[in-house]
Design a protein around this motif. Structure first.
Motif, mmCIF file in Angstrom:
data_model
loop_
_atom_site.group_PDB
_atom_site.id
_atom_site.type_symbol
_atom_site.label_atom_id
_atom_site.label_comp_id
_atom_site.label_asym_id
_atom_site.label_seq_id
_atom_site.Cartn_x
_atom_site.Cartn_y
_atom_site.Cartn_z
ATOM 1 N N GLY A 149 0.760 -1.006 0.061
ATOM 2 C CA GLY A 149 -0.166 -0.079 -0.106
ATOM 3 C C GLY A 149 0.902 1.124 0.146
ATOM 4 N N TYR A 150 2.100 1.225 0.355
ATOM 5 C CA TYR A 150 3.052 2.432 0.762
ATOM 6 C C TYR A 150 3.486 2.652 -0.824
ATOM 7 N N ARG A 151 3.499 4.041 -1.362
ATOM 8 C CA ARG A 151 4.239 4.109 -2.631
ATOM 9 C C ARG A 151 5.022 5.307 -2.218
ATOM 10 N N LEU A 152 6.341 5.246 -3.118
ATOM 11 C CA LEU A 152 7.192 6.634 -3.256
ATOM 12 C C LEU A 152 6.735 7.173 -4.258
ATOM 13 N N PHE A 153 6.637 8.604 -4.015
ATOM 14 C CA PHE A 153 6.107 9.263 -5.051
ATOM 15 C C PHE A 153 7.498 10.234 -5.585
ATOM 16 N N VAL A 154 7.306 10.636 -6.999
ATOM 17 C CA VAL A 154 8.560 11.675 -7.648
ATOM 18 C C VAL A 154 7.517 12.668 -8.226
ATOM 19 N N THR A 155 7.471 13.871 -7.660
ATOM 20 C CA THR A 155 6.922 14.857 -8.379
ATOM 21 C C THR A 155 7.641 16.049 -8.576
ATOM 22 N N GLY A 156 7.095 17.072 -9.280
ATOM 23 C CA GLY A 156 7.717 18.352 -9.606
ATOM 24 C C GLY A 156 8.342 18.717 -10.898
ATOM 25 N N LEU A 157 9.338 18.992 -11.134
ATOM 26 C CA LEU A 157 10.007 19.186 -12.196
ATOM 27 C C LEU A 157 10.713 17.998 -13.146
ATOM 28 N N VAL A 158 9.864 17.114 -13.129
ATOM 29 C CA VAL A 158 10.150 16.007 -14.009
ATOM 30 C C VAL A 158 9.447 15.488 -15.128
ATOM 31 N N GLU A 159 9.791 15.122 -16.385
ATOM 32 C CA GLU A 159 8.877 14.923 -17.343
ATOM 33 C C GLU A 159 7.740 14.064 -17.001
ATOM 34 N N THR A 160 8.129 12.944 -16.306
ATOM 35 C CA THR A 160 7.251 11.898 -15.960
ATOM 36 C C THR A 160 7.143 11.893 -14.630
ATOM 37 N N PRO A 161 6.279 12.252 -13.678
ATOM 38 C CA PRO A 161 5.943 11.883 -12.494
ATOM 39 C C PRO A 161 5.789 10.399 -12.039
ATOM 40 N N LYS A 162 6.394 9.892 -11.443
ATOM 41 C CA LYS A 162 6.081 8.389 -11.099
ATOM 42 C C LYS A 162 5.732 8.104 -9.629
ATOM 43 N N SER A 163 5.148 6.854 -9.282
ATOM 44 C CA SER A 163 5.119 6.491 -7.881
ATOM 45 C C SER A 163 5.581 4.999 -7.974
#
Ligand SMILES: Nc1nc2c(c(=O)[nH]1)N[C@H]1C(S)=C(S)[C@@H](COP(=O)(O)O)O[C@H]1N2
Ligand SMILES: [Mo]
Length: 250
Positions: A91-105
């Motif tokens: 259920g836990y996810r690590l998110f990558v957001t902001g100034l990236v072409e492809t935000p992912k989790s």
């Protein structure tokens, strides 16, 4: 290095425009090949950015401290965190957001399967004056960032944590792109060959052995790529906001 050159070049164009050379600047920017130069690089080359940096000493496994101390705020106490911790972090996810072409989790399994598994036995130095040696295993931060393609204007990486001080203020930290591209900057999921204990930052913590302990954010939930600190990011970290140095190299 390339990026600094390009920023300097842009600043120069800006200055000449101010100095009354607007037409030259306009002609330049209308030129197609000039545009191509300006747009280079499309994305940051994190491997190049990280290469050639000094490395923290790595120890043999016999040097590992019998007990890896823990320090800092109490572990997160949200219902989500408690329930994930009881379900092997399902259920836990690590998110990558902001100034990236492809935000992912990413869930933990995906992190483990999609990126090379890297281990380091390094020393952790706390400003309070104690050190411990531990073996950290996880993925190289720059591999995860590269997977999301930071945009050229990306300058810093902010780590949002799930724990808070007794007053409800969340822990956070930040690195610049250079530090984030360091080959030993890990997103760790194991300590001493076992899943990271809750006290040491489960399920994912940052481990930056080239900097003091407070930079190594525990309980990371979201990694945000930004163009600058300040404003809502204060001095770039919880302890930095209380007066610690943002640059904590050892
Ligand atoms: N999220 C979060 N990260 C944190 C802290 C914290 O309180 N919360 N404390 C920092 C400090 S001061 C140190 S010394 C190390 C302690 O890591 P450890 O508990 O694994 O020894 O975590 C750092 N990262
Ligand atoms: Mo610390």
């Amino acid at each position: 290095m390339k990026r600094i050159g390009r920023a300097g070049f842009l600043a120069l164009v800006g200055t000449s425009a101010l100095a009354g050379c607007a037409s030259i600047a306009t002609n330049l920017t209308e030129n197609e090949s000039f545009h191509r130069v300006l747009e280079l690089p499309e994305r940051l080359n994190l491997a190049v950015l990280g290469s050639g940096q000094p490395l923290a000493r790595e120890y043999s496994d016999s040097a590992i401290s019998p007990v890896f101390r823990h320090n800092g705020f109490d572990p997160p106490s949200t219902p989500d965190y408690i329930s994930w911790s009881r379900k092997a972090w399902h259920g836990y996810r690590l998110f990558v957001t902001g100034l990236v072409e492809t935000p992912k989790s990413y869930d933990l399994d995906t992190l483990r399967r999609s990126f090379p598994r890297v281990a380091q036995t390094t020393r952790h130095d706390c400003v309070e004056g104690w050190s411990v040696i531990g073996k950290w295993t996880g993925v190289v931060l720059r591999d995860v960032l590269a997977d999301c393609s930071p945009k050229p204007q990306a300058k810093y990486v902010v780590f949002h944590c799930m724990d808070q001080d007794p007053g409800g203020e969340a822990y956070y930290e930040s690195l610049d792109m250079h530090q984030a591209a360091h080959p030993q900057a890990l997103l760790a999921y194991e300590l001493n060959d076992r899943p990271i204990p809750i006290e040491n930052g489960a399920p994912i913590r940052l481990k930056v052995p080239t900097q003091l302990g407070y930079k190594s954010a525990k309980y990371v939930q979201r990694i945000e790529v930004v163009a600058g600190l300040g404003g809502m990011y204060g001095n770039g970290g919880y302890w930095e906001d209380q007066g610690y140095e943002w640059f904590a190299g050892i």
